[in-house]
Every structure is written in C-alpha cells, then in structure tokens.
Write an enzyme that holds these catalytic residues in place. Structure first.
Site, PDB file in Angstrom:
ATOM      1  N   HIS A 165       0.829  -1.209   0.000  1.00 11.84           N
ATOM      2  CA  HIS A 165       0.000   0.000   0.000  1.00 11.84           C
ATOM      3  C   HIS A 165       0.869   1.267   0.000  1.00 11.84           C
ATOM      4  O   HIS A 165       1.198   1.812   1.045  1.00 11.84           O
ATOM      5  CB  HIS A 165      -0.899  -0.027   1.247  1.00 11.84           C
ATOM      6  CG  HIS A 165      -1.982   0.991   1.247  1.00 11.84           C
ATOM      7  ND1 HIS A 165      -3.210   0.773   1.832  1.00 11.84           N
ATOM      8  CD2 HIS A 165      -2.037   2.255   0.746  1.00 11.84           C
ATOM      9  CE1 HIS A 165      -3.966   1.848   1.710  1.00 11.84           C
ATOM     10  NE2 HIS A 165      -3.270   2.766   1.049  1.00 11.84           N
ATOM     11  N   HIS A 225       1.391   5.137  -2.069  1.00 10.58           N
ATOM     12  CA  HIS A 225       0.903   6.125  -3.041  1.00 10.58           C
ATOM     13  C   HIS A 225       2.112   6.776  -3.705  1.00 10.58           C
ATOM     14  O   HIS A 225       2.875   7.473  -3.053  1.00 10.58           O
ATOM     15  CB  HIS A 225       0.041   7.188  -2.348  1.00 10.58           C
ATOM     16  CG  HIS A 225      -1.217   6.632  -1.752  1.00 10.58           C
ATOM     17  ND1 HIS A 225      -2.380   6.467  -2.486  1.00 10.58           N
ATOM     18  CD2 HIS A 225      -1.494   6.165  -0.505  1.00 10.58           C
ATOM     19  CE1 HIS A 225      -3.325   5.946  -1.706  1.00 10.58           C
ATOM     20  NE2 HIS A 225      -2.817   5.747  -0.502  1.00 10.58           N
ATOM     21  N   ASN A 273      -5.113   5.842  -6.959  1.00 10.60           N
ATOM     22  CA  ASN A 273      -5.734   7.179  -6.922  1.00 10.60           C
ATOM     23  C   ASN A 273      -4.821   8.263  -7.485  1.00 10.60           C
ATOM     24  O   ASN A 273      -4.509   9.250  -6.833  1.00 10.60           O
ATOM     25  CB  ASN A 273      -6.214   7.540  -5.502  1.00 10.60           C
ATOM     26  CG  ASN A 273      -5.093   7.638  -4.481  1.00 10.60           C
ATOM     27  OD1 ASN A 273      -4.004   7.095  -4.689  1.00 10.60           O
ATOM     28  ND2 ASN A 273      -5.346   8.330  -3.381  1.00 10.60           N
ATOM     29  N   ASP A 303      -8.774   2.667  -3.007  1.00  9.38           N
ATOM     30  CA  ASP A 303      -8.257   3.280  -1.778  1.00  9.38           C
ATOM     31  C   ASP A 303      -8.248   4.805  -1.818  1.00  9.38           C
ATOM     32  O   ASP A 303      -7.883   5.422  -2.814  1.00  9.38           O
ATOM     33  CB  ASP A 303      -6.845   2.800  -1.473  1.00  9.38           C
ATOM     34  CG  ASP A 303      -6.333   3.424  -0.192  1.00  9.38           C
ATOM     35  OD1 ASP A 303      -6.870   3.105   0.881  1.00  9.38           O
ATOM     36  OD2 ASP A 303      -5.423   4.272  -0.266  1.00  9.38           O
ATOM     37  N   HIS A 331     -10.953  -0.084   1.137  1.00  7.48           N
ATOM     38  CA  HIS A 331     -10.773   1.047   2.051  1.00  7.48           C
ATOM     39  C   HIS A 331     -12.106   1.169   2.793  1.00  7.48           C
ATOM     40  O   HIS A 331     -13.080   1.689   2.254  1.00  7.48           O
ATOM     41  CB  HIS A 331     -10.458   2.304   1.236  1.00  7.48           C
ATOM     42  CG  HIS A 331     -10.449   3.577   2.030  1.00  7.48           C
ATOM     43  ND1 HIS A 331      -9.351   4.397   2.114  1.00  7.48           N
ATOM     44  CD2 HIS A 331     -11.414   4.181   2.775  1.00  7.48           C
ATOM     45  CE1 HIS A 331      -9.632   5.440   2.879  1.00  7.48           C
ATOM     46  NE2 HIS A 331     -10.887   5.332   3.282  1.00  7.48           N
ATOM     47  N   ASN A 371      -6.168   9.307   7.018  1.00  8.60           N
ATOM     48  CA  ASN A 371      -7.334   8.470   6.784  1.00  8.60           C
ATOM     49  C   ASN A 371      -6.912   7.008   6.727  1.00  8.60           C
ATOM     50  O   ASN A 371      -6.097   6.660   5.869  1.00  8.60           O
ATOM     51  CB  ASN A 371      -7.979   8.889   5.458  1.00  8.60           C
ATOM     52  CG  ASN A 371      -9.215   8.081   5.116  1.00  8.60           C
ATOM     53  OD1 ASN A 371      -9.476   7.043   5.694  1.00  8.60           O
ATOM     54  ND2 ASN A 371      -9.972   8.558   4.139  1.00  8.60           N
ATOM     55  N   ASP A 417       0.864   2.683   3.729  1.00  9.85           N
ATOM     56  CA  ASP A 417      -0.042   3.758   3.301  1.00  9.85           C
ATOM     57  C   ASP A 417       0.741   5.067   3.136  1.00  9.85           C
ATOM     58  O   ASP A 417       0.252   6.141   3.489  1.00  9.85           O
ATOM     59  CB  ASP A 417      -1.225   3.928   4.261  1.00  9.85           C
ATOM     60  CG  ASP A 417      -2.322   4.811   3.672  1.00  9.85           C
ATOM     61  OD1 ASP A 417      -2.247   5.143   2.478  1.00  9.85           O
ATOM     62  OD2 ASP A 417      -3.249   5.163   4.425  1.00  9.85           O
ATOM     63  N   HIS A 432       2.342  14.357   0.525  1.00  8.56           N
ATOM     64  CA  HIS A 432       1.634  15.585   0.162  1.00  8.56           C
ATOM     65  C   HIS A 432       2.624  16.742   0.215  1.00  8.56           C
ATOM     66  O   HIS A 432       3.459  16.798   1.115  1.00  8.56           O
ATOM     67  CB  HIS A 432       0.498  15.874   1.150  1.00  8.56           C
ATOM     68  CG  HIS A 432      -0.639  14.892   1.049  1.00  8.56           C
ATOM     69  ND1 HIS A 432      -1.495  14.842  -0.029  1.00  8.56           N
ATOM     70  CD2 HIS A 432      -1.056  13.914   1.889  1.00  8.56           C
ATOM     71  CE1 HIS A 432      -2.394  13.879   0.162  1.00  8.56           C
ATOM     72  NE2 HIS A 432      -2.143  13.304   1.314  1.00  8.56           N
TER      73      HIS A 432
HETATM   74  N1  LIG Z   1      -4.260   7.665   3.793  1.00  8.78           N
HETATM   75  C1  LIG Z   1      -4.512   8.930   3.576  1.00  8.78           C
HETATM   76  O1  LIG Z   1      -4.734   9.673   4.540  1.00  8.78           O
HETATM   77  N2  LIG Z   1      -4.517   9.437   2.347  1.00  8.78           N
HETATM   78  C2  LIG Z   1      -4.437   8.700   1.135  1.00  8.78           C
HETATM   79  C3  LIG Z   1      -5.754   8.204   0.667  1.00  8.78           C
HETATM   80  C4  LIG Z   1      -6.696   7.822   1.722  1.00  8.78           C
HETATM   81  O2  LIG Z   1      -6.647   6.670   2.179  1.00  8.78           O
HETATM   82  O3  LIG Z   1      -7.503   8.656   2.094  1.00  8.78           O
HETATM   83  C5  LIG Z   1      -3.874   9.576   0.057  1.00  8.78           C
HETATM   84  O4  LIG Z   1      -3.871   9.180  -1.111  1.00  8.78           O
HETATM   85  O5  LIG Z   1      -3.393  10.669   0.384  1.00  8.78           O
END
Ligand SMILES: NC(=O)N[C@@H](CC(=O)O)C(=O)O
Length: 428
Positions: A56, A58, A90, A150, A177, A276, A303, A307
């Site tokens: 998992h 991103h 995503n 997700d 999710h 999240n 996860d 950002h």
């Molecule tokens: N885990 C997170 O807080 N963010 C995830 C997506 C998600 O699960 O909301 C993201 O893509 O930023």
C-alpha cells in the site's frame, strides 16, 4: 564484481551466517564462507531480512508529481528496505485502464530502485458506480492482481459483490478502504473524547467496522478473497478474527502509524497528524499490536501518502489527509513490535515481506533467504538510535509525524536482485 559476501548477519534474527550472492541470486548460506572474488559487506550485529514488500504505497505519478514520482517514491522505498511496492490507483488519471497501469509499471522498471506493481482501481474514476476494466488490467503487461479504490470506499454492496466475483477468475484480490461514507461526512478525526473536546467532526469506529463486517460476509457468500486496508480499531480486529475463525478468505493490514500514534496528538492541531483512517485511541493501538502479533492482522503496509507542504501546512480543516511512511516503517515496527517483545525478526520478515508478497502475488519477492532464491535483501542495524530528520528523506514530500522523534534501527543496505540500491544508508 558480481559476487557479494554478506558476512556474519543474523539471518531473520537467528544465528550469524554468511550469505553469498552471485549475480542476481543467493548461491550459498552458511558459516565461514570463503570471500575470494567477492565484495565483502561486514554485517556483524546486523539483521538480514528478505526485501520488504509494501502492499500500500501512493506514488502519485501520473498527475501529482509535485508530491511524489515513481522515481522519488521508489528511492524512498529502497531507503526504507523495500524491494517491491504496490502503487495505489488514486492518481490523475486514475489507474483504471491497462494504459495507466502499464505506464506506472514501466516507470518502475526504468528507474530500477524497486519493483513497482500497480494496483488497479475497482471502479471507473474511483467513482464507485461502474466496474473498471479489471480483466484488461490483469492481462496487461502490468499483470494487476490487486484492485482497490483506496482513498474511497467501494460502498455499493452490489458493485463490491461483482468485483469480488470478477477477480476470482484470475486469483485476484479486492483491497477495501473501509469507510462508510455517510457516517463520515465532514469527519476530521477519530470520534471520541478528544474530538468532542476539540469540536472537530468525529469519525466513528463503526464507519470502518460496518464495512468490514459486510465485506467479509460478501467474500464468504461469493467464495472470494478480500483484503482490508489499514485496520484502525479494536472492533475491526474482532470482526477479522471472527471471519478468519469462520474460514472466510480475508487478510488485513495495519500501518506503522496506527501501531504507534493516538488521537491525543490532534490536540496540537498540527495537520501532520491528519490521516485516513484517523489516529485512534491507546486501546485501539494496543489491540492492533496484539492482532499483528497473533496473526489476525496479516501484514504491515505503509499507506505512504506524500503531500506537498502547501497541502499540509495550513489549517486543520483544509489540510490533506496522509503521512509519508516508507522511510520510517521498519523503525516504527522495531519499536512497537520487536523492542516491546511482541514479535521477533522472523515475525517481522513474515509481516513485512513473506505475507504481503503472497497476498499480492509478487513473484520473486517474499522468498526465504536461502540458496537459489533471488537476492532481494535488506540489512538492518537494530542497535542504531537516531532522530528522524525529514530533510534527509528520499521522498519528494516531508509530511512525517515523526520529525525530531527518536526511533530505533536503521536500514543500511538494500539489494534488488543482487544489485545494491542502498549502501551504508545511502542510495546507490
Ligand atoms: N491515507 C490517507 O490519509 N490518504 C491517502 C488516501 C486515503 O486513504 O484517504 C492519500 O492518497 O493521500
């Protein structure tokens, strides 16, 4: 030089052994192996693990290259000891077609820091309305086996049922999710004492638990396999435990941050703690640790959610959800599970390499450290103590909740099929 001798490492935390790599393969494991013609890596006191696998991650490419790219994300992965990551769907555009998943897969191959296995979206545009081209993504060069919306929950029970039925044909898995959308409208943090005191919209545990309960029953009904992303509550653990005892084909993951941090941190109003699913209570944290130790929760998944600072350094309500995690995951697991006596290093190998590789069908990863196996390996110095300094991260983003915190252990080397991607803590 294509031969490498890793000397005196505790393989999976056991007795010191030498491990000889030739080309892309482990050729011998034993005591006192000859070093002739090999580059020697002294590993006394260190622990050798199979390369870590993250189910998992991103990676943000395509579309949000300001927060991460396949290159920067896989460099972060190699720094954290990973040799394979599963990239969430995503992105912009969403990875809901063969074209997008192939693009992400090829970028991973080009850069070569770790294997990138794209995850395909369950529904078109993550909109939850219409199944995406699951079969075409599976048959593409990317060979997708894991599907997930997700960031969003597949909340329509009929769509979820169809997805579970569809992936059975090729042994795929749907990674849910679990977040009931109506119960979490306007939610900003865990629903409980702290949210009441701070006056922030609460995110009840039942929003997660009700979807997990529904989905394990759906998986049972259609005889399919379901994976639950980032479990965060004690109640979710109970449901998964019940489902497994009933013989339902369910697996579950927990993130490092849900093993360590609680919603008390939100009192600072620092959006670095906004994530999240949300940080929960001490009782939840303890239940998650126990469940990871006893195997109810199968794996640790980061996860990793990068950002850029403008999306995080703002008021709580406006901030994006998510934390980076690839470069600190093993240290957090060492602190919460190994140093606390809940899990040994063989258990860490199981939860962070063997099992995630098995769930995602990542060929060549999550293999035993023995002769004839691909040389995907991670060397850890468990005695190391240091404070987390995000300015040194390989990730393009810095949104770590651990800045300035002392965490144990450090990954010193990572090998991907015998090629060093990390040497003495530095990217190769
Ligand atoms: N885990 C997170 O807080 N963010 C995830 C997506 C998600 O699960 O909301 C993201 O893509 O930023």
């Amino acid at each position: 030089m294509s031969k490498i001798l890793i000397r005196g490492a505790k393989v999976l935390g056991g007795e010191p052994q030498d491990v000889l790599i030739d080309g892309d393969t482990i050729v011998e494991v034993g005591a006192g192996l000859p070093a002739e013609g090999a580059e020697v890596v002294e590993a006394e006191g260190k622990v050798l693990l199979p390369g870590l696998v993250d189910l998992h991650t991103h990676l943000r490419e395509p579309g949000r290259e300001d927060s991460e790219t396949v290159l920067t994300g896989t460099r972060a992965a190699a720094s954290g000891g990973y040799t394979a990551v599963f990239a969430m769907a995503n992105t912009f555009p969403v990875a809901d077609t063969a074209g997008v998943v192939e693009q992400v897969y090829r970028l991973g191959q080009q850069h070569g820091y770790c294997d990138v296995q794209p995850i395909g979206a369950v529904t078109v545009g993550l909109e939850g309305k219409k199944l995406a081209e699951l079969g075409a993504m599976h048959e593409s060069a990317a060979g997708v086996t894991v599907f997930s919306d997700d960031g969003k929950c597949v909340d329509d029970a009929v769509i979820m049922r169809r997805a579970l039925e569809y992936v059975k044909a090729f042994g795929g898995v749907v990674a849910q999710h679990a977040q009931e959308p109506r119960l979490t409208e306007g939610a900003q943090m865990n629903e409980g004492v702290v949210s009441a005191e701070l006056g922030l919209g609460g995110w009840p545990a039942v929003a997660e638990e009700s979807i997990i309960a529904r989905d394990v029953l759906l998986a049972e009904h259609v005889h399919s396999r379901v994976h639950i992303c980032h479990l965060s509550t004690a109640g979710s653990v109970e449901i998964v435990r019940w489902a497994k005892s009933r013989g339902i084909d369910v697996t579950a993951e927990v993130t490092p941050h849900h093993l360590l941090l609680t919603d008390e941190l939100v009192r600072s109003y620092d959006p670095v703690y906004k994530v999240n699913p949300p940080l929960r209570t001490e009782r939840d944290v303890m239940a998650l640790r126990e469940a990871l130790a006893d195997g109810t929760i199968d794996i640790v998944a980061t996860d990793h959610a990068p950002h850029p600072h403008e999306d995080k350094d703002c008021e709580w309500a406006a901030a994006a959800m998510g934390m980076v995690g690839l470069e600190t995951a093993l240290s957090v697991v060492q602190q919460t599970m190994v140093d606390s006596g809940l899990l040994d290093w063989a258990g860490v190998a199981d939860r962070m390499s063997f099992k995630p590789a098995r769930i995602g069908r990542a060929t060549g990863h999550g293999r035993p450290v023995s002769a004839g196996e691909p040389a995907n390996l991670t060397l850890v110095d468990p005695a190391y103590r240091g404070t987390v300094d995000p300015t040194g991260f390989a990730s393009r983003s810095r949104n770590t909740p651990y800045e300035g915190r002392e965490l144990p252990g450090r990954v010193t080397h990572t090998w991907l099929r015998g090629r060093a991607t990390l040497v003495d803590g530095k990217l190769a």
